[in-house]
Design an enzyme around this catalytic site. Structure first.
Site: not given
Length: 189
Positions: A121, A144, A151-152, A181
């Site tokens: 962040y 979002n 945003c993850h 991912e």
């Protein structure tokens, strides 16, 4: 009553079944405008009402025209992502539902944090020139409207997973996307 000098805006929507549950996808002629996780009937209905109010148009389920074309492309790319065939979305996005600081943060995230990587962040706040705004970055992530903007991939500075739009009940989705991912191990069960 619609003002004849104000062009009406076409909004197309559908719900796609994915590995993390149903996703509501909505698009305008400009591009994908909104994505909502856990899109059961009640969630979809409420989201479509808010979308109609904010965009000034009644969303239509899978219409033709430019909005429908944008929507079909979004569904194709979301399906490819969850099959493991797509690492980067190349969708046109309609940023109408975000503005100011939130939009700046989301655009930086979209272009600056690729598949399989994460950012803190605070780092994201620094990247947009607002070093004291780490908490505000968290607020931007939580609101979002386009979670194809990843945003993850935003984590706490100590490596903690942090939050996810929709609160604690959505953390399983964040974990699942990070595992997909390769950032986290796949859950054992």
């Amino acid at each position: 009553m619609t003002n004849p000098e104000t062009p009406t805006r076409a909004v197309a929507w559908t719900v796609a079944d994915t590995a993390v549950g149903p996703l509501l996808l909505a698009a305008t002629e400009k591009g994908l405008v909104h994505v909502v996780f856990r899109a059961d009937e009640a969630t979809t209905g409420a989201a479509l009402e808010r979308l109609a109010s904010r965009l000034g148009a009644t969303p239509e389920h899978l219409p033709g025209g430019p909005a429908g074309d944008r929507l079909r492309e979004a569904v194709t790319q979301v399906d490819a992502y969850f099959r493991g065939d797509l690492r980067e979305f190349t969708l046109e996005l309609d940023w109408s539902l975000s503005a100011g600081f939130n939009r700046r943060v989301l655009r930086e995230l979209a272009g600056g944090v690729p598949f399989g990587s994460v950012v803190g962040y605070q780092d994201l706040a620094n990247r947009v020139g607002e070093p004291g705004a780490a908490r505000a970055v968290g607020v931007a992530m939580g609101s979002n409207p386009l979670p194809v903007v990843p945003c993850h991939r935003v984590l706490e500075s100590d490596g903690g997973i942090g939050g996810f739009g929709g609160g604690l009940r959505m953390l399983d989705i964040k974990r699942s996307l990070l595992a997909r991912e390769g950032v986290l191990p796949e859950p054992l069960f």
